[in-house]
Write a protein that holds these residues in place. Structure first.
Motif, PDB file in Angstrom:
ATOM      1  N   LEU A 114       0.833  -1.204   0.000  1.00 40.81           N
ATOM      2  CA  LEU A 114       0.000   0.000   0.000  1.00 40.81           C
ATOM      3  C   LEU A 114       0.871   1.259   0.000  1.00 40.81           C
ATOM      4  O   LEU A 114       0.563   2.246  -0.649  1.00 40.81           O
ATOM      5  CB  LEU A 114      -0.955   0.013   1.195  1.00 40.81           C
ATOM      6  CG  LEU A 114      -2.051  -1.062   1.170  1.00 40.81           C
ATOM      7  CD1 LEU A 114      -2.948  -0.933   2.399  1.00 40.81           C
ATOM      8  CD2 LEU A 114      -2.899  -0.997  -0.108  1.00 40.81           C
ATOM      9  N   GLU A 115       1.967   1.174   0.722  1.00 45.00           N
ATOM     10  CA  GLU A 115       2.870   2.326   0.771  1.00 45.00           C
ATOM     11  C   GLU A 115       3.444   2.615  -0.619  1.00 45.00           C
ATOM     12  O   GLU A 115       3.422   3.761  -1.075  1.00 45.00           O
ATOM     13  CB  GLU A 115       3.990   2.013   1.754  1.00 45.00           C
ATOM     14  CG  GLU A 115       4.584   3.258   2.382  1.00 45.00           C
ATOM     15  CD  GLU A 115       5.504   2.850   3.511  1.00 45.00           C
ATOM     16  OE1 GLU A 115       6.699   3.117   3.401  1.00 45.00           O
ATOM     17  OE2 GLU A 115       5.027   2.215   4.497  1.00 45.00           O
ATOM     18  N   ILE A 116       3.920   1.583  -1.284  1.00 42.54           N
ATOM     19  CA  ILE A 116       4.446   1.763  -2.652  1.00 42.54           C
ATOM     20  C   ILE A 116       3.344   2.311  -3.560  1.00 42.54           C
ATOM     21  O   ILE A 116       3.588   3.131  -4.440  1.00 42.54           O
ATOM     22  CB  ILE A 116       4.977   0.420  -3.219  1.00 42.54           C
ATOM     23  CG1 ILE A 116       6.177  -0.051  -2.407  1.00 42.54           C
ATOM     24  CG2 ILE A 116       5.346   0.559  -4.691  1.00 42.54           C
ATOM     25  CD1 ILE A 116       6.602  -1.473  -2.715  1.00 42.54           C
ATOM     26  N   ALA A 117       2.123   1.869  -3.295  1.00 42.13           N
ATOM     27  CA  ALA A 117       0.987   2.283  -4.134  1.00 42.13           C
ATOM     28  C   ALA A 117       0.442   3.664  -3.748  1.00 42.13           C
ATOM     29  O   ALA A 117      -0.594   4.076  -4.259  1.00 42.13           O
ATOM     30  CB  ALA A 117      -0.116   1.241  -4.048  1.00 42.13           C
ATOM     31  N   THR A 118       1.129   4.350  -2.854  1.00 40.90           N
ATOM     32  CA  THR A 118       0.718   5.669  -2.350  1.00 40.90           C
ATOM     33  C   THR A 118      -0.688   5.668  -1.741  1.00 40.90           C
ATOM     34  O   THR A 118      -1.438   6.629  -1.867  1.00 40.90           O
ATOM     35  CB  THR A 118       0.810   6.785  -3.432  1.00 40.90           C
ATOM     36  OG1 THR A 118      -0.215   6.569  -4.403  1.00 40.90           O
ATOM     37  CG2 THR A 118       2.168   6.814  -4.117  1.00 40.90           C
ATOM     38  N   ILE A 119      -1.015   4.553  -1.095  1.00 36.12           N
ATOM     39  CA  ILE A 119      -2.324   4.427  -0.445  1.00 36.12           C
ATOM     40  C   ILE A 119      -2.117   4.521   1.072  1.00 36.12           C
ATOM     41  O   ILE A 119      -1.219   3.867   1.616  1.00 36.12           O
ATOM     42  CB  ILE A 119      -2.985   3.084  -0.822  1.00 36.12           C
ATOM     43  CG1 ILE A 119      -3.268   3.020  -2.332  1.00 36.12           C
ATOM     44  CG2 ILE A 119      -4.239   2.814   0.000  1.00 36.12           C
ATOM     45  CD1 ILE A 119      -4.266   4.026  -2.850  1.00 36.12           C
ATOM     46  N   GLU A 120      -2.962   5.323   1.707  1.00 34.32           N
ATOM     47  CA  GLU A 120      -2.844   5.454   3.166  1.00 34.32           C
ATOM     48  C   GLU A 120      -3.413   4.236   3.865  1.00 34.32           C
ATOM     49  O   GLU A 120      -4.483   3.744   3.503  1.00 34.32           O
ATOM     50  CB  GLU A 120      -3.594   6.697   3.643  1.00 34.32           C
ATOM     51  CG  GLU A 120      -2.795   7.957   3.427  1.00 34.32           C
ATOM     52  CD  GLU A 120      -3.602   9.182   3.809  1.00 34.32           C
ATOM     53  OE1 GLU A 120      -4.389   9.109   4.785  1.00 34.32           O
ATOM     54  OE2 GLU A 120      -3.446  10.197   3.094  1.00 34.32           O
ATOM     55  N   ILE A 121      -2.692   3.786   4.872  1.00 31.96           N
ATOM     56  CA  ILE A 121      -3.162   2.623   5.626  1.00 31.96           C
ATOM     57  C   ILE A 121      -4.220   3.096   6.625  1.00 31.96           C
ATOM     58  O   ILE A 121      -3.966   4.024   7.399  1.00 31.96           O
ATOM     59  CB  ILE A 121      -1.972   1.952   6.337  1.00 31.96           C
ATOM     60  CG1 ILE A 121      -1.031   1.392   5.249  1.00 31.96           C
ATOM     61  CG2 ILE A 121      -2.429   0.847   7.276  1.00 31.96           C
ATOM     62  CD1 ILE A 121       0.410   1.382   5.631  1.00 31.96           C
TER      63      ILE A 121
END
Lengths: 267, 315
Positions: A222-229
């Protein structure tokens, strides 16, 4: 299962109670694959591109292939002439043991692929462990399935990265799906009575031990995908005990239609 | 290019056709040949993609796990056929997006049989047995069609189609040997799919506008009426094995022709369906358009990602 000194029993030596627990344990695994396969099957012919359509159908096919292996084994354990189809199609809603995550609808491709990703990461970790099961059939199914599931995980991970770090719209949609499906992740690591009993004889995977590796992997993608956890710590549960979401009854009505309308026939 | 040069190329092209030498993408070809091929291959590709819908309709309700897996695999094969055929078509200088556009706006046609609804499980049998059966009859000669990429795509397509046809027949056989209700279901499906399957082989030769040119260029190897007769002669004995009745009171064996005579086809119905008035024309196109529109953000997102990767690579 991690402790090889535990003594698992061959099927013939199991008490009736133990066989019942093994049966329920297998259903718990297989129902996840079946219900997810069913959801993916609904999309066949309606995908965002021909290539993704083929890939999602392929994942569905793999899952149903695994389901057949599990249910054929479960039917053998149940005896009394039970078949894989009886187990697949003729249970009541409360008797299905899949996690709530896999029954969530195909709201859009973001929900479909996020649901897939959140399940695949778990599924791969699970099968890696199940290869070591004292139960030879389950270990064999795991060995066979792991190749397929590694592909599923790669496929869904790539799409999360692609759409998360894609356009503004795709990023927002993936974020929304993650925010809404996150609440169903924790249930993957809950143990049922059957789980606990089967862990104690080296048959089952202790799912509680998978949790850290799961969130580490999911969070890194998710981090690589620029998505906030998501920060929410409130999680839904119930599927493993047969208490499903409102979507589930409709899914079953569809899936069971033929078997319910024409009982006792062969197809 | 001078007229004399074009004429020379045309002569060489026609010679290749006469000698059964395949035409390949980089070869010179008359513009009309190129257009005819684009029309034929794209129609075929669209038929595969639209054809996924009536069968996809039963995936969620397949009556057993074995049938569900087989149906999923079959519909997936159709998507695969669509993919090779669109690719073959792209070698003629059109893009897949252009071809989709033609399908979505109703400019391009697809096999009109897919505008009929699949209303029972037996339709999965009948479609496989009859529709794929008719498709194979149409497609086997295309393995020798003059355009190389199409001919090669057809080799694989035909192999898979004949597997589908057997699978469809096997569904019918199971029903025909099943309970009364199952037999009725099978007969009802045959009643509904028989005539559309005959129509699927195209209008009669007298009415077929493209046949003559297509035969001359070896894009087509047999006429529609020849193919239809072959389909009937092959299928009637199979219906007998199933113990089902073909819904044609005029159907009878003609000893002299060593072929079946058959009753009149309702061409009015055929042309109505072709013109868009079939039971599911609107649903099929709106399902395709809907999938395409709902998928737009996915395709755009993937393109944006690829563009970012390119920039990163360059830096």
């Amino acid at each position: 299962m991690n402790d090889k000194s535990t003594n698992s029993l061959p099927l013939g030596e199991m008490s009736e109670g133990q066989r019942g627990l093994l049966y329920n344990y297998i259903l718990g695994i297989a129902d996840n694959s079946m219900i997810l396969g069913q959801r993916l099957g609904e999309l066949c012919g309606h995908g965002p591109s021909l290539e993704t359509d083929i890939a999602c159908t392929n994942v569905s096919l793999d899952l149903f292939g695994q389901v057949r292996n599990y249910f054929q084994y479960a039917a053998e354990i149940a005896g009394e002439g039970k078949t894989e189809d009886d187990i697949a199609f003729l249970r009541k809603e409360r008797e299905y043991k899949n996690v709530l995550l896999v029954e969530q609808p195909n709201t859009d491709f973001a929900y479909t692929i996020v649901r897939q990703f959140l399940f695949d990461v778990y599924h791969l970790l699970f099968l890696e462990q199940m290869q070591n099961s004292e139960d030879e059939t389950l270990a064999a199914i795991a060995k066979k399935s792991i190749k397929e599931v590694s592909y599923h995980e790669r496929f869904s991970t790539d799409w999360i990265k692609r759409l998360g770090d894609g356009s503004e719209e795709s990023q927002q949609r993936i974020q929304k799906a993650v925010d809404n499906l996150w609440t169903y992740t924790d249930e993957l690591f809950h143990q049922t009575t059957a789980d606990k009993a089967m862990v104690s004889i080296g048959v089952a995977v202790d799912v509680t031990t998978l949790k850290d590796a799961y969130y580490a992997k999911v969070n890194s993608v998710l981090e690589i995908a620029t998505i906030e956890i998501p920060e929410s710590k409130w999680f839904q549960k119930g599927g493993k005990n047969g208490v499903h979401t409102e979507h589930f009854g409709f899914l079953l009505a569809d899936m069971q239609y033929m078997q319910r309308t024409y009982p006792g026939m062969e197809w | 290019m001078s007229e004399a040069e074009i004429e020379k190329l045309e002569i060489a092209f026609e010679q290749k056709i006469t000698d059964d030498v395949r035409i390949e993408p980089k070869d010179w070809m008359p513009e009309k040949y190129r257009k005819t091929q684009i029309r034929q291959i794209s129609q075929h590709a669209h038929s595969e993609i639209v054809g996924m819908l009536p069968e996809g309709n039963w995936i969620s309700r397949a009556p057993s796990l074995r049938r569900k897996v087989a149906l999923l695999a079959k519909v997936q094969d159709e998507a695969g056929h669509g993919l090779y055929l669109y690719s073959a078509c792209e070698t003629l200088g059109v893009t897949r997006d252009d071809l989709y556009e033609q399908l979505h706006t109703g400019k391009a046609k697809y096999s009109s049989i897919f505008n009929y609804p699949t209303v029972s499980w037996a339709d999965m049998g009948a479609v496989g047995w009859l529709v794929d059966g008719a498709a194979i009859i149409n497609q086997i000669p295309l393995m020798n069609t003059s355009y190389g990429p199409y001919a090669r795509a057809m080799v694989r397509v035909c192999k898979e189609e004949s597997f589908h046809q057997r699978q469809g027949f096997e569904i019918m056989l199971k029903l025909a040997n099943g309970t009364e209700e199952q037999k009725e279901m099978a007969q009802d499906a045959l009643n509904r799919w028989w005539w559309p399957s005959l129509m699927m082989l195209g209008p009669t030769d007298a009415e077929s506008v493209h046949t003559e040119q297509s035969l001359r260029w070896k894009l087509k190897r047999k006429t529609n009426d020849e193919l239809r007769q072959q389909f009937i002669d092959q299928t009637v004995p199979q219906a007998e094995v199933l113990g089902l009745t073909i819904p044609d009171p005029d159907l009878k064996w003609n000893e002299e022709r060593q072929s079946y005579d058959f009753g009149p086809i309702d061409w009015d119905e055929f042309w109505q369906v072709v013109k868009g008035h079939g039971p599911c024309n609107k649903e099929r196109i709106s399902a395709r358009v809907g999938a395409w529109e709902r998928g737009e953000w996915v395709r755009d997102g993937a393109m944006a990602y690829a563009a970012k990767k390119e920039i990163k690579k360059a830096v």
